[in-house]
Enzyme design. Sequence first.
Site, short mmCIF file in Angstrom:
data_model
loop_
_atom_site.label_atom_id
_atom_site.label_comp_id
_atom_site.label_asym_id
_atom_site.label_seq_id
_atom_site.Cartn_x
_atom_site.Cartn_y
_atom_site.Cartn_z
N ASP A 1 0.84 -1.19 0.00
CA ASP A 1 0.00 0.00 0.00
C ASP A 1 0.88 1.24 0.00
O ASP A 1 1.68 1.45 0.92
CB ASP A 1 -0.90 -0.01 1.25
CG ASP A 1 -2.03 0.99 1.18
OD1 ASP A 1 -1.86 2.04 0.52
OD2 ASP A 1 -3.09 0.75 1.78
N GLN A 2 0.77 2.03 -1.06
CA GLN A 2 1.42 3.34 -1.12
C GLN A 2 2.92 3.26 -1.43
O GLN A 2 3.71 4.09 -1.00
CB GLN A 2 1.18 4.12 0.19
CG GLN A 2 1.22 5.64 0.02
CD GLN A 2 0.37 6.38 1.04
OE1 GLN A 2 -0.75 6.00 1.31
NE2 GLN A 2 0.91 7.45 1.59
N CYS B 1 -6.66 4.33 -2.13
CA CYS B 1 -6.88 2.93 -1.79
C CYS B 1 -8.17 2.36 -2.35
O CYS B 1 -8.17 1.29 -2.98
CB CYS B 1 -6.87 2.77 -0.27
SG CYS B 1 -5.30 3.22 0.51
N HIS C 1 -10.08 -3.21 2.31
CA HIS C 1 -10.62 -1.86 2.17
C HIS C 1 -11.87 -1.85 1.29
O HIS C 1 -12.00 -1.06 0.36
CB HIS C 1 -9.57 -0.90 1.64
CG HIS C 1 -9.79 0.51 2.11
ND1 HIS C 1 -8.77 1.42 2.22
CD2 HIS C 1 -10.91 1.17 2.51
CE1 HIS C 1 -9.24 2.57 2.65
NE2 HIS C 1 -10.55 2.44 2.83
N ASP D 1 -1.12 -0.45 -4.68
CA ASP D 1 -2.37 0.19 -5.10
C ASP D 1 -2.14 1.61 -5.62
O ASP D 1 -2.91 2.11 -6.44
CB ASP D 1 -3.41 0.18 -3.96
CG ASP D 1 -2.91 0.85 -2.68
OD1 ASP D 1 -1.71 1.21 -2.59
OD2 ASP D 1 -3.74 1.00 -1.76
N HIS D 2 -1.11 2.27 -5.15
CA HIS D 2 -0.74 3.61 -5.61
C HIS D 2 0.61 3.94 -4.98
O HIS D 2 1.21 3.10 -4.30
CB HIS D 2 -1.79 4.66 -5.21
CG HIS D 2 -2.15 4.62 -3.76
ND1 HIS D 2 -1.34 5.14 -2.78
CD2 HIS D 2 -3.23 4.11 -3.11
CE1 HIS D 2 -1.89 4.96 -1.60
NE2 HIS D 2 -3.04 4.32 -1.77
#
Length: 485
Positions: A11-12, A51, A102, A304-305
Amino acid sequence: MKPNILLVMVDQMRFDCLSILDHPVVETPNLDELAQKGVVFSNAYAATPTCVPARAAVLTGMSQESHGRVGYEDKVPWNYDHTLPGELAKSGYHTQAVGKMHVYPTRKLMGFHNITLHDGYMHYNRFKNEVKTTETFEYCDDYLNWFRDKKGYDYDITDLGLDCNSSTMARPWELEEKYHPTNWTVQQSIDFLRKRDPSKPFFLKTSFVRPHPPFDPPKVFFDQYLNSDMDDPYIGEWAELEDITHEGLMPTAKKGDVPAARLRRARAAYYALISHIDYEIGRLVNAMQEYGVLDNTIILFTSDHGELLGDHNRFAKALPYEGSAHIPFILNDPGNLLRLKKGSTIDQVVELRDIMPTLLDIAGVDIPKSVDGKSLLPLLKDEHTSPIREFMHGEHSYGVDSYHYITNGKEKYIWFSQTGNEQYFDLENDPYELKNEIDNPTDRSRIDRLRQFLIEQLTGREEGYTDGKKLIVGKEPKTCLSHIR
């Protein structure tokens, strides 16, 4: 038997935070090995880089226009007829998710046979005066209950005093490393290998909350980076120098409120979290070897990003710049089931929506008509070299900074829908978007082409961003389109 599939999501994580890509600071030996013995997609993007919409693209294979999440909004139900785990389950796979989902409701299976959940700090689960019993954090989060069982009910994931969305504050994890959620995610994944039905192929989604804040790496990793030379963020000559939105800007900004020492600690902690994940991925791969499943497993690693981490005087994600929207994407085939050209790089632009059709194609499962993404298997087998898409359209509702972007990985056009501001970057010669070329006459035909492509993508959208001939400034953006409400 069909191949097993391991989808590892972080994540991130920025696209460039791999030592195999010559990052000047971060070290990722296990991810480097996956890349050396697999294929790297160098131009992978999150179309809507936060997210919720990013994970919708992964689970449904849909574009943001189709899955309906064009910004960030929690508590909008996830009702989709076809999902990646659902289609695999129907085709005989044993499916398991560990870590972050999420989705909403929080414990919705989304086609998995089982989920072992840790979403991180979910605001709507933590507000004790607002949530129903079945939505409280204690009810929903498996890690928190495990953690308290091991350490005592007085412990919480907020004990370090770090905010779940702050990209500027950091301190080391104060307990033994084995209690960290990164370690827990891998331990639960290994436990699935023990519990799985051995008569079926498996689909395991191992989803880490880190390196998303809180920036809380184990001390051994934090010290490694805190005491080393640190690289600087990329600051475009166009970047804002005043903190108009009071989000906290870089020390280089005129009114920045993030001191240089705090920024250094944050960057060190971010890199440390990535190295921590890297070691735990190595642990998971070793366990797969011990259980005898590694050579019959396809591994896909992505995020995800990204995280701006101070680039252009901004932090966190959501914006269309490379640090935020450009993501890592590695496909590894330990048993050489797909006959990949190991160590190769594919520079065609791909997006998170392509994960579902690719993995279904690898598994020999029919791809539902609802899927907008493209299978990457022909590219992996080098069956053709023509692009699977000419350009990719991304967007995010984000207040005054709401935008749409078009890219093919080599150039990028951005239109800010509330102000009408435009940007154009030559990513081949300016990969970190230091110079806005929107007024460069030599690029006028390219800019016009990308703007026209955006008009075509937005024609018919309910927000009214275009009449089919021109872009219309000031139309109110939405976080979710009406067909999913």
